[in-house]
Design an enzyme around this catalytic site. Structure first.
Site, PDB file in Angstrom:
ATOM      1  N   ASP A 168       9.002   6.776 -26.895  1.00  0.00           N
ATOM      2  CA  ASP A 168       9.354   6.702 -25.484  1.00  0.00           C
ATOM      3  C   ASP A 168      10.463   5.655 -25.309  1.00  0.00           C
ATOM      4  O   ASP A 168      11.457   5.682 -26.038  1.00  0.00           O
ATOM      5  CB  ASP A 168       8.104   6.391 -24.645  1.00  0.00           C
ATOM      6  N   TYR A 292      13.518   2.425 -15.595  1.00  0.00           N
ATOM      7  CA  TYR A 292      14.133   3.735 -15.383  1.00  0.00           C
ATOM      8  C   TYR A 292      15.411   3.584 -14.560  1.00  0.00           C
ATOM      9  O   TYR A 292      16.426   4.220 -14.844  1.00  0.00           O
ATOM     10  CB  TYR A 292      13.155   4.677 -14.674  1.00  0.00           C
ATOM     11  N   HIS A 343       2.742  12.709 -27.307  1.00  0.00           N
ATOM     12  CA  HIS A 343       3.683  11.648 -26.963  1.00  0.00           C
ATOM     13  C   HIS A 343       3.179  10.250 -27.323  1.00  0.00           C
ATOM     14  O   HIS A 343       3.955   9.389 -27.706  1.00  0.00           O
ATOM     15  CB  HIS A 343       3.964  11.727 -25.459  1.00  0.00           C
TER      16      HIS A 343
END
Length: 365
Positions: A168, A292, A343
């Site tokens: 990630d 982000y 993930h």
């Protein structure tokens, strides 16, 4: 050595009392209009999990389990960085820094730190704005800056030659560390970024990967659009409502794990709530989402990674990549197509994860 201070996780009692009070006063929405998770985490399961959180989950026991590791704080660029530093008893052990992403935390690695520490000096930091690290008060804490901060951390610990691992956001940070060098001799990632070159009909494997990517772009990216554009607005609700924070994270455990339809098929309730607690107890919904805003639009930026790269490709990764898609971005010397897992590789499949990390770094030491 610049100051490195021992740290112990100790969430105040009043935070736990407030949590239980807020859970008891939750204002619930009506149920979903479908019989699956396609509109989000179902009401019945969310209420059940929230009741368990309030009445049965024992944070103090879970906190003690996390405190079995050696925790520290150190200030880098004006920000306190929290990290675990688990030393190996072998004198020639390779230092290894492992980096989590969102909505993860150091909890993702609780099953792999000890086995990895049999062969490596393990350094496991909390990202800026996450968990017990400080929260940036100014812009600029991008992937590139975090990679530089991690190099500073490793140098501060006395390591001038080390490996790096991540998935990630940790994958992007790890790749940047490989580009920077500065003592990073090799990297291992479990979420490689690679894309087809186009110009010819896709093979069946490429078509399947492209279909998975298209499905994720259509149905699975709402969270990233919000966090990369308006993290502050989102943060008010998540910081005020523990059920909101729980739902925002646990839905991703359903969507992103190889769980055959239910997250508790691969993760326990306690494990998921441990991770949620690192966001709730530190009120870090907003500060974690800002990464982000800082970096998401340039998530796959940067040139090729020149150091040896190992890849563990798990079949239910949210953005599947094939080896030949990645070879222009990494110096791939090791690639493993895993039989299962998604993930959250270290969280879901710790044995497969540890074995692959050991095997790869055994080739570069």
């Amino acid at each position: 050595m610049t100051d490195v201070r021992p740290y112990r996780i100790a969430v105040p009692d009043e935070v736990l009392t407030d949590l239980r009070d807020r859970l008891a006063r939750t204002r619930w929405p009506e149920p979903e209009c479908v019989d699956d998770w396609s509109q989000g985490i179902p009401l019945d399961y969310t209420r059940d999990l929230a009741t368990y959180w309030a009445q049965e989950y024992d944070w103090r026991a879970r906190e003690a389990a996390l405190n079995r590791f050696d925790h520290f704080l150190t200030e880098i660029d004006g920000l306190d960085i929290h990290f675990i530093h688990q030393r190996c008893t072998k004198p020639d052990a390779l230092p290894l820094i492992i980096t989590h992403g969102w909505p993860g935390s150091i909890v993702e690695f609780h099953k792999v730190i000890e086995p990895l520490a049999e062969d490596f000096h393990v350094v496991c930091p909390s990202l800026p704005g996450y968990g017990f690290s400080g929260k940036p008060s100014r812009t600029g804490w991008s992937v590139e800056r975090i990679a530089q901060a991690w190099a500073t951390l490793m140098a501060r610990l006395g390591y001038d030659r080390y490996g790096a691992q991540g998935g990630d956001w940790g994958s992007a940070i790890t790749a940047q560390m490989g580009r920077n060098g500065q003592g990073c001799i090799a990297i291992h990632v479990n979420m490689p970024f690679g894309f087809p070159s186009g110009g010819q009909d896709p093979t069946p494997a490429e078509a399947a990967a492209l279909a998975r990517m298209a499905d994720h772009l259509r149905w699975g990216t709402g969270y990233s659009e919000e966090q990369s554009t308006r993290p502050q607005t989102l943060g008010y609700g998540l910081t005020d409502s523990p059920v909101g924070q729980l739902a925002w994270i646990v839905e991703k455990f359903w969507a992103w794990t190889d769980c055959d339809g239910h997250p508790e098929n691969v993760l326990t309730r306690d494990e998921m709530l441990d991770n949620v607690m690192l966001y709730w107890a530190t009120a870090s919904a907003t500060s974690s989402a800002r990464l982000y805003w800082e970096s998401f639009k340039n998530l796959v930026g940067g040139g090729p990674v020149p150091v040896p790269t190992g890849v563990a490709a798990f079949p239910k990764e949210i953005a599947p990549s094939l080896r030949h898609w990645c070879e222009s971005r990494y110096t791939i010397t090791h690639w493993t197509d895993m039989p299962r897992g998604g993930h959250f590789a270290a969280f879901e499949q710790p044995e497969l994860f540890v074995e692959d990390v050991r095997t790869f770094f055994g080739t570069v030491r």
